[in-house]
Design an enzyme around this catalytic site. Structure first.
Site, PDB file in Angstrom:
ATOM      1  N   VAL A 144       0.821  -1.276  -0.114  1.00 25.98           N
ATOM      2  CA  VAL A 144       0.122   0.013  -0.169  1.00 25.98           C
ATOM      3  C   VAL A 144       0.917   1.224   0.018  1.00 25.98           C
ATOM      4  O   VAL A 144       0.729   2.283  -0.738  1.00 25.98           O
ATOM      5  CB  VAL A 144      -0.802  -0.125   1.160  1.00 25.98           C
ATOM      6  CG1 VAL A 144      -1.776   1.267   1.256  1.00 25.98           C
ATOM      7  CG2 VAL A 144      -1.705  -1.094   1.216  1.00 25.98           C
ATOM      8  N   GLY A 190     -11.015  -1.499   0.925  1.00 28.05           N
ATOM      9  CA  GLY A 190      -9.850  -0.873  -0.039  1.00 28.05           C
ATOM     10  C   GLY A 190     -10.235   0.619  -0.564  1.00 28.05           C
ATOM     11  O   GLY A 190     -10.739   1.273   0.019  1.00 28.05           O
ATOM     12  N   LYS A 214     -12.759  -5.620   9.928  1.00 31.13           N
ATOM     13  CA  LYS A 214     -13.462  -4.561   9.447  1.00 31.13           C
ATOM     14  C   LYS A 214     -14.645  -4.280   9.585  1.00 31.13           C
ATOM     15  O   LYS A 214     -15.071  -3.178   9.713  1.00 31.13           O
ATOM     16  CB  LYS A 214     -13.095  -4.804   7.759  1.00 31.13           C
ATOM     17  CG  LYS A 214     -11.732  -4.798   7.209  1.00 31.13           C
ATOM     18  CD  LYS A 214     -11.747  -5.297   5.741  1.00 31.13           C
ATOM     19  CE  LYS A 214     -10.245  -5.327   5.143  1.00 31.13           C
ATOM     20  NZ  LYS A 214     -10.112  -6.242   4.015  1.00 31.13           N
ATOM     21  N   GLY A 218      -5.310  -4.092  -2.687  1.00 35.27           N
ATOM     22  CA  GLY A 218      -4.455  -3.993  -3.710  1.00 35.27           C
ATOM     23  C   GLY A 218      -3.870  -2.497  -3.668  1.00 35.27           C
ATOM     24  O   GLY A 218      -4.393  -1.487  -2.786  1.00 35.27           O
TER      25      GLY A 218
HETATM   26  P1  NDP Z   1       3.373  -4.848   3.724  1.00 36.47           P
HETATM   27  O1  NDP Z   1       3.770  -5.635   4.351  1.00 36.47           O
HETATM   28  O2  NDP Z   1       3.561  -4.919   2.155  1.00 36.47           O
HETATM   29  O3  NDP Z   1       4.035  -3.403   3.780  1.00 36.47           O
HETATM   30  C1  NDP Z   1       4.443  -3.186   5.358  1.00 36.47           C
HETATM   31  C2  NDP Z   1       5.582  -1.857   5.055  1.00 36.47           C
HETATM   32  O4  NDP Z   1       5.749  -1.586   6.567  1.00 36.47           O
HETATM   33  C3  NDP Z   1       6.837  -2.446   4.662  1.00 36.47           C
HETATM   34  O5  NDP Z   1       7.489  -1.542   3.751  1.00 36.47           O
HETATM   35  C4  NDP Z   1       7.847  -2.499   6.034  1.00 36.47           C
HETATM   36  O6  NDP Z   1       8.988  -2.337   5.681  1.00 36.47           O
HETATM   37  C5  NDP Z   1       7.146  -1.609   6.908  1.00 36.47           C
HETATM   38  N1  NDP Z   1       7.346  -1.627   8.142  1.00 36.47           N
HETATM   39  C6  NDP Z   1       6.947  -2.821   9.019  1.00 36.47           C
HETATM   40  N2  NDP Z   1       7.195  -2.604  10.308  1.00 36.47           N
HETATM   41  C7  NDP Z   1       7.860  -1.439  10.271  1.00 36.47           C
HETATM   42  C8  NDP Z   1       8.294  -0.623  11.396  1.00 36.47           C
HETATM   43  N3  NDP Z   1       8.445  -1.060  12.699  1.00 36.47           N
HETATM   44  N4  NDP Z   1       8.928   0.578  10.949  1.00 36.47           N
HETATM   45  C9  NDP Z   1       8.816   0.906   9.901  1.00 36.47           C
HETATM   46  N5  NDP Z   1       8.350   0.489   8.658  1.00 36.47           N
HETATM   47  C10 NDP Z   1       7.958  -0.990   9.149  1.00 36.47           C
HETATM   48  O7  NDP Z   1       1.742  -4.474   4.114  1.00 36.47           O
HETATM   49  P2  NDP Z   1       0.529  -3.875   3.111  1.00 36.47           P
HETATM   50  O8  NDP Z   1       1.073  -2.675   2.553  1.00 36.47           O
HETATM   51  O9  NDP Z   1       0.022  -4.827   2.412  1.00 36.47           O
HETATM   52  O10 NDP Z   1      -0.446  -3.099   4.258  1.00 36.47           O
HETATM   53  C11 NDP Z   1      -0.315  -2.247   5.000  1.00 36.47           C
HETATM   54  C12 NDP Z   1      -1.481  -1.773   5.744  1.00 36.47           C
HETATM   55  O11 NDP Z   1      -2.416  -1.479   4.931  1.00 36.47           O
HETATM   56  C13 NDP Z   1      -1.865  -2.966   6.769  1.00 36.47           C
HETATM   57  O12 NDP Z   1      -2.316  -2.444   7.837  1.00 36.47           O
HETATM   58  C14 NDP Z   1      -2.869  -3.662   6.208  1.00 36.47           C
HETATM   59  O13 NDP Z   1      -3.927  -4.135   6.603  1.00 36.47           O
HETATM   60  C15 NDP Z   1      -3.567  -2.543   5.386  1.00 36.47           C
HETATM   61  N6  NDP Z   1      -4.213  -2.776   3.929  1.00 36.47           N
HETATM   62  C16 NDP Z   1      -3.574  -3.372   3.046  1.00 36.47           C
HETATM   63  C17 NDP Z   1      -4.334  -3.907   2.014  1.00 36.47           C
HETATM   64  C18 NDP Z   1      -3.571  -4.572   0.654  1.00 36.47           C
HETATM   65  O14 NDP Z   1      -4.320  -4.617  -0.301  1.00 36.47           O
HETATM   66  N7  NDP Z   1      -2.420  -5.061   0.885  1.00 36.47           N
HETATM   67  C19 NDP Z   1      -5.550  -3.050   1.461  1.00 36.47           C
HETATM   68  C20 NDP Z   1      -6.092  -2.342   2.562  1.00 36.47           C
HETATM   69  C21 NDP Z   1      -5.289  -2.125   3.821  1.00 36.47           C
HETATM   70  P3  NDP Z   1      10.015  -3.177   4.669  1.00 36.47           P
HETATM   71  O15 NDP Z   1       9.415  -2.970   3.208  1.00 36.47           O
HETATM   72  O16 NDP Z   1      11.271  -2.712   4.878  1.00 36.47           O
HETATM   73  O17 NDP Z   1       9.704  -4.571   5.216  1.00 36.47           O
HETATM   74  N1  HSE Z   2      -5.605  -8.469   3.083  1.00 37.91           N
HETATM   75  C1  HSE Z   2      -7.148  -7.617   2.720  1.00 37.91           C
HETATM   76  C2  HSE Z   2      -7.839  -8.241   1.714  1.00 37.91           C
HETATM   77  C3  HSE Z   2      -6.610  -6.232   2.317  1.00 37.91           C
HETATM   78  O1  HSE Z   2      -7.688  -9.272   1.481  1.00 37.91           O
HETATM   79  O2  HSE Z   2      -9.031  -7.932   1.676  1.00 37.91           O
HETATM   80  C4  HSE Z   2      -7.452  -5.088   2.152  1.00 37.91           C
HETATM   81  O3  HSE Z   2      -7.772  -4.834   3.645  1.00 37.91           O
END
Ligand code: NDP
Ligand code: HSE
Length: 430
Positions: free
Chosen positions: A14, A133, A204, A301
């Protein structure tokens, strides 16, 4: 022009989508929206990791220093999880920053603390991306539906599970392969158990129900079943009966409390939610004035989620006076909502047994069901091969969950029944 300095925590799926959108549309935001977003810094776990976006090295910083940077107006939390994210979000609020987050786990499990502090500090916590999303359902509840009392939510709010169920049905691939595909597309949580066991959808639902009904919803009270025990044969049998299996998140407010549950269920194939496929989500709300309203769009996504994050940032930039409107329903708690026990619900059921194909087995099962006031509406026994194990599928008329559970416990112990039986609810029948 309003300038907003943004501190970005996390640049994974994200976060990268957000970085990309912010960079690509910088001029658009300035000329068309009248907001200049300046990225003050980006915090990640590993600076060496390969990312789909190129972040100038000078922007990398530590999360703790970013939330304390006096030049930062808004902290965008996209790291996920409930431990470090909670401490960073609370710290950001204490420093007088606004917070935008996509973290439903954090809000479902620690929402009281986060919203209370935001209120004390008179700062916004915006969370459009946390549910559905890219679907602007939180904004719709806050603005378009403000004249309604919402009394029911029927939704598909986990993109990963919906992707898996769709792929198993359409491509006839198995659960593991479908999950790998969803992970490769960036839909799944870092720990995909949250997706496939229904926990993410329950997070959610807790956020949505709390906002929609204006009451405190205790996340652990939400009944939660996932899709990990759904087999290809269940999907195929359901389709033979004219149903599709979907992971539903349902909340209904009644005089005796709130029914709040996440579970895989059969929906008639013509039902609107039965036709929400792949990573798409849909949220159907019922308001006392408007009736049913349906929101549909990509529920997971990078780009759809980034779209929701940006909308929160624009709200903060353009309408600072709306902070209380954003957070008020989350904290102006009328009451603790009493969540009803799952055993109090009534439903129709899909039951799948694996039985030894010999005379009398069906009769014994029917006898146990009858003894628990459960009436059978349809039966399929596909293969016939004396003495071998075959699937036997029964659909029931409306029955009490409590009776169904007791009956299944007894049936699973019958001689001639093998393994654990499958029990799925049937929703949306006329
Ligand atoms: P990812 O695991 O892809 O990304 C997490 C990011 O956070 C990475 O860049 C990681 O660093 C960084 N990170 C983790 N811990 C730390 C820390 N302690 N300090 C600094 N940076 C840190 O997760 P997503 O992007 O998929 O999800 C992020 C949030 O969005 C979550 O809460 C998820 O539930 C929510 N979400 C996700 C969706 C999706 O489609 N994926 C949709 C809607 C909500 P590094 O890259 O170096 O590992
Ligand atoms: N893991 C979540 C899903 C991301 O699949 O719906 C969006 O919140």
């Amino acid at each position: 022009m309003k300038t907003l300095r943004v501190g970005l925590l996390g640049c994974g799926q994200v976060g990268s989508g957000f970085f990309s959108l912010l960079t690509a549309k910088k001029r658009f935001f300035e000329t068309e929206i009248g907001v200049s977003f300046e990225l003050a810094g980006v915090a990640v776990r590993s600076r060496k990791k390969k990312r789909p976006v190129r972040i100038p090295p000078s922007l990398f910083t530590e999360a703790e220093s970013l939330v304390r940077d006096p030049s930062v107006d808004v902290v965008v939390e996209l790291i996920g999880g409930t431990i470090e994210a909670k401490s960073l979000v609370l710290d950001a609020l204490r420093q007088g920053k606004h917070v935008v987050t996509a973290n439903k786990a954090l809000l479902a499990e620690h929402g009281d603390e986060v919203f209370e502090l935001a209120h004390q500090m008179n700062r916004a916590v915006c969370f459009e991306a946390s549910v559905g999303g890219g679907i602007p359902v939180i904004k719709a509840l806050r603005e378009g539906l403000v004249g309604n009392q919402i009394d029911a939510i029927h939704s598909i709010i986990n993109g990963t599970s919906n992707y898996i169920l769709t792929a198993m049905s359409e491509k006839k691939i198995d659960f593991k392969q479908a999950l790998s595909e969803a992970q490769a597309k960036g839909y799944a949580e870092a720990d995909p158990t949250l997706d496939i066991e229904g926990i993410d959808a329950a997070h959610k639902l807790a956020v949505l129900a709390r906002f929609a009904f204006g009451g405190r919803v205790h996340f652990p009270d939400i009944y939660c079943e996932g899709i990990s025990r759904i087999r290809g044969e269940d999907i195929a049998f359901a389709e033979e009966f004219g149903y599709r299996i979907k992971l539903l998140a349902i909340a209904k407010l009644g005089a005796d409390g709130l029914e709040a549950r996440v579970q895989p269920a059969l929906l008639p194939e013509k039902h609107i939610l039965a036709n929400v496929n792949r990573s798409f989500n849909a949220v159907m709300l019922h308001g006392d004035e408007v009736g049913d309203v349906l929101f549909y769009g990509r529920g997971a996504g990078a780009r759809p989620t980034a779209s929701a994050v940006i909308s929160d940032l624009v709200d903060i930039a353009k309408q600072p006076g709306r902070f209380s409107a954003t957070t008020a329903p989350m904290r102006a708690i009328r009451k603790n909502l009493v969540i009803k026990s799952i055993s109090s619900i009534q439903s129709r059921y899909y039951l799948r047994f694996h039985v030894v194909d010999r005379p009398g087995v069906l009769a014994k099962i029917a006898q146990v069901l009858g003894g628990h006031k459960i009436s059978i509406s349809d039966v399929i026994q596909k293969e016939r091969s004396a003495g071998s194990i075959v699937p036997l599928i029964l659909l029931t008329h409306h029955a009490h969950e409590k009776n169904v559970r007791q009956a299944i416990t007894r049936i699973d112990r019958l001689n001639g029944v093998r393994g654990k039986s499958q029990v799925l609810r049937i929703e949306g029948d006329a």
